[in-house]
Design an enzyme around this catalytic site. Structure first.
Site, PDB file in Angstrom:
ATOM      1  N   HIS A  37       0.796  -1.223   0.000  1.00 23.64           N
ATOM      2  CA  HIS A  37       0.000   0.000   0.000  1.00 23.64           C
ATOM      3  C   HIS A  37       0.829   1.275   0.000  1.00 23.64           C
ATOM      4  O   HIS A  37       0.285   2.368  -0.079  1.00 23.64           O
ATOM      5  CB  HIS A  37      -0.938   0.028   1.212  1.00 23.64           C
TER       6      HIS A  37
HETATM    7  C1  UD1 Z   1      -1.805   5.332   6.308  1.00 28.25           C
HETATM    8  C2  UD1 Z   1      -0.454   5.714   6.932  1.00 28.25           C
HETATM    9  C3  UD1 Z   1       0.551   4.575   6.710  1.00 28.25           C
HETATM   10  C4  UD1 Z   1       0.013   3.259   7.202  1.00 28.25           C
HETATM   11  C5  UD1 Z   1      -1.322   2.999   6.515  1.00 28.25           C
HETATM   12  C6  UD1 Z   1      -1.923   1.703   6.976  1.00 28.25           C
HETATM   13  C7  UD1 Z   1       0.118   8.098   6.891  1.00 28.25           C
HETATM   14  C8  UD1 Z   1       0.996   9.109   6.275  1.00 28.25           C
HETATM   15  N1  UD1 Z   1       0.109   6.891   6.302  1.00 28.25           N
HETATM   16  O1  UD1 Z   1      -1.593   5.257   4.908  1.00 28.25           O
HETATM   17  O2  UD1 Z   1       1.727   4.876   7.431  1.00 28.25           O
HETATM   18  O3  UD1 Z   1       0.918   2.243   6.883  1.00 28.25           O
HETATM   19  O4  UD1 Z   1      -2.204   4.087   6.841  1.00 28.25           O
HETATM   20  O5  UD1 Z   1      -3.096   1.425   6.311  1.00 28.25           O
HETATM   21  O6  UD1 Z   1      -0.517   8.381   7.885  1.00 28.25           O
HETATM   22  N2  UD1 Z   1      -9.206   5.014   2.441  1.00 28.25           N
HETATM   23  C9  UD1 Z   1     -10.422   4.387   2.432  1.00 28.25           C
HETATM   24  N3  UD1 Z   1     -10.938   4.003   3.625  1.00 28.25           N
HETATM   25  C10 UD1 Z   1     -10.318   4.218   4.804  1.00 28.25           C
HETATM   26  C11 UD1 Z   1      -9.068   4.872   4.789  1.00 28.25           C
HETATM   27  C12 UD1 Z   1      -8.530   5.253   3.602  1.00 28.25           C
HETATM   28  O7  UD1 Z   1     -11.008   4.158   1.398  1.00 28.25           O
HETATM   29  O8  UD1 Z   1     -10.848   3.840   5.861  1.00 28.25           O
HETATM   30  C13 UD1 Z   1      -8.597   5.393   1.149  1.00 28.25           C
HETATM   31  C14 UD1 Z   1      -8.813   6.839   0.803  1.00 28.25           C
HETATM   32  O9  UD1 Z   1      -9.098   6.901  -0.562  1.00 28.25           O
HETATM   33  C15 UD1 Z   1      -7.468   7.488   1.066  1.00 28.25           C
HETATM   34  C16 UD1 Z   1      -6.496   6.339   0.855  1.00 28.25           C
HETATM   35  O10 UD1 Z   1      -7.203   5.166   1.218  1.00 28.25           O
HETATM   36  O11 UD1 Z   1      -7.212   8.570   0.229  1.00 28.25           O
HETATM   37  C17 UD1 Z   1      -5.259   6.461   1.686  1.00 28.25           C
HETATM   38  O12 UD1 Z   1      -5.565   6.636   3.086  1.00 28.25           O
HETATM   39  P1  UD1 Z   1      -4.603   7.505   4.040  1.00 28.25           P
HETATM   40  O13 UD1 Z   1      -5.056   7.401   5.438  1.00 28.25           O
HETATM   41  O14 UD1 Z   1      -4.415   8.842   3.466  1.00 28.25           O
HETATM   42  O15 UD1 Z   1      -3.193   6.805   3.913  1.00 28.25           O
HETATM   43  P2  UD1 Z   1      -2.820   5.261   3.882  1.00 28.25           P
HETATM   44  O16 UD1 Z   1      -2.274   4.976   2.542  1.00 28.25           O
HETATM   45  O17 UD1 Z   1      -3.921   4.410   4.394  1.00 28.25           O
END
Ligand code: UD1
Length: 366
Positions: A201
């Site tokens: 991811h």
């Molecule tokens: C975040 C953390 C990363 C961790 C990861 C675990 C930061 C900088 N990154 O990254 O260190 O390893 O979590 O999962 O804090 N989304 C959903 N549903 C959710 C959450 C996210 O659909 O419940 C989608 C959204 O489109 C979002 C994307 O996932 O834009 C990324 O989510 P985000 O929390 O920004 O970062 P992660 O890649 O999950």
């Protein structure tokens, strides 16, 4: 003593669970949990609270997804109100996600002491958003709890006073040890004899679509040898859609939804090997003695390589395939559990934090 724990994203929840439990057993400790809402889907958040036996958060800031700057700023704005209202004695933050640094910065400005669980880890790669979060959080924290000796060295080199740094071990392994029997109950009887388990991811792996294509063709190649179970994070799912990959072209490569904690832990125990870019999974596989091939050039968890079962294959799919071949032909790293990964890290944190408070009160009274 009033403690506020702040969590926001999936890897935080298994770290919170044992620490909250350890404080529950202490007299005169009151605690509350703030969820920033960085992760909000049931399968990225709610299910972890249920499986790990954590009460639903007392406060949910519901920030949701956005750019790093607006997500961090939104957490800060909303969390500041909570801190002003509740005036905790300590705020405990976990790991390296945006919620961690945002909460630490709010507290530093309000002069509320912060304890950082999983302090001192460094990949020395500032293109990773998590590395920035780690560096800043550790500068802001009053107490720094490290999982391994390298963390202490990194922090001392960065000028953190030695008396603030405590090597306590790994709280995620506390959870793993506690949940392992329940995880084994969840293992499906239909599981293939041999399989590879995959999670990816990191933006560096999934946001560059041509590199993602290369990874997918390597995984399809592995899938010719044995089934590949790929638990797909929402970010990765979106990128797979963007790149038009359906998975149908590669029989044996199964795209799955993000998995609850117990199911995923159960699968790790049975996997022939794990391919990942996650930080926590490098640690869990090391503890379980399962070969882990990490698709990154570096790791902030070097003990998983020096002591454990982790191999960094970097940005080379030839090396990934070579490492898979090594494992399948029996040339596996033996590996061992690092010191203090022993189910007592959270107890040590609770001891130090409550002892610290007592000492501070004593000196304040004199
Ligand atoms: C975040 C953390 C990363 C961790 C990861 C675990 C930061 C900088 N990154 O990254 O260190 O390893 O979590 O999962 O804090 N989304 C959903 N549903 C959710 C959450 C996210 O659909 O419940 C989608 C959204 O489109 C979002 C994307 O996932 O834009 C990324 O989510 P985000 O929390 O920004 O970062 P992660 O890649 O999950």
């Amino acid at each position: 003593m009033y403690i506020l724990h702040v969590v926001g994203a999936r890897p935080n929840f298994m770290k919170l669970a044992p620490v909250e439990l350890a404080f529950k057993a202490r007299p005169k400790v009151e605690q509350a949990v703030v969820h920033t809402g960085q992760h909000y889907d049931q399968n990225m958040s709610g299910v972890f609270f249920q499986e790990l036996g954590i009460n639903p958060p007392d406060i949910n800031l519901k920030v949701g997804s956005s750019s790093h700057a607006s997500q961090t700023a939104e957490i800060m704005t909303r969390f500041e109100q909570v801190v002003l209202q509740r005036r905790p004695d300590w705020v405990v933050v976990y790991g390296d996600v945006n919620s961690t640094v945002a909460a630490a910065l709010v507290c530093a400005k309000l002069e509320i002491p912060v304890a950082h669980v999983e302090a001192g880890l460094r990949s020395f790669d500032r293109s990773m958003p998590e590395e920035i979060n780690r560096l800043l959080t550790d500068q802001l924290a009053s107490l720094l709890f490290t999982p391994s000796e390298d963390g202490n060295r990194n922090l001392e080199r960065e000028g953190i006073p030695r008396e603030r740094i405590h090597l306590v071990g790994n709280v995620m392994i506390d959870t793993l040890i506690r949940m392992l029997p329940a995880a084994k109950q969840k293992i499906s009887k239909d599981l293939p004899e041999e399989f590879a388990l995959v999670t990816l991811h990191r933006p560096s792996n999934v946001d560059d679509l041509s590199w993602l294509q290369e990874i997918l063709s390597a995984l399809s190649n592995v899938a010719i040898r044995m089934p590949v179970l790929f638990a797909v994070h929402p970010r990765t799912r979106q990128r797979l859609i963007d790149s038009g990959f359906s998975g149908n072209s590669a029989p044996g490569l199964r795209l799955l939804e993000p998995m609850p904690y117990l199911e995923f832990l159960g699968l790790q125990t049975k996997a022939s090997l794990v391919i990942t870019d996650s930080g926590g999974i490098q640690e869990e596989t090391t503890f379980l003695g399962i070969p882990c091939l990490t698709v990154r050039e570096n790791t902030e968890r070097p003990v998983t390589v020096s002591i454990g079962t982790n191999v960094l294959v970097g940005r080379s799919m030839d090396r990934l395939i070579g490492a898979v071949n090594d494992v399948l032909s029996g040339r596996k790293k033996k590996g061992a559990g690092p010191p203090l990964w022993d189910d007592h890290a959270s107890e040590r944190i609770a001891d130090i934090l409550t002892g610290n408070q007592a000492r501070e009160s004593a000196s304040g009274a004199s």
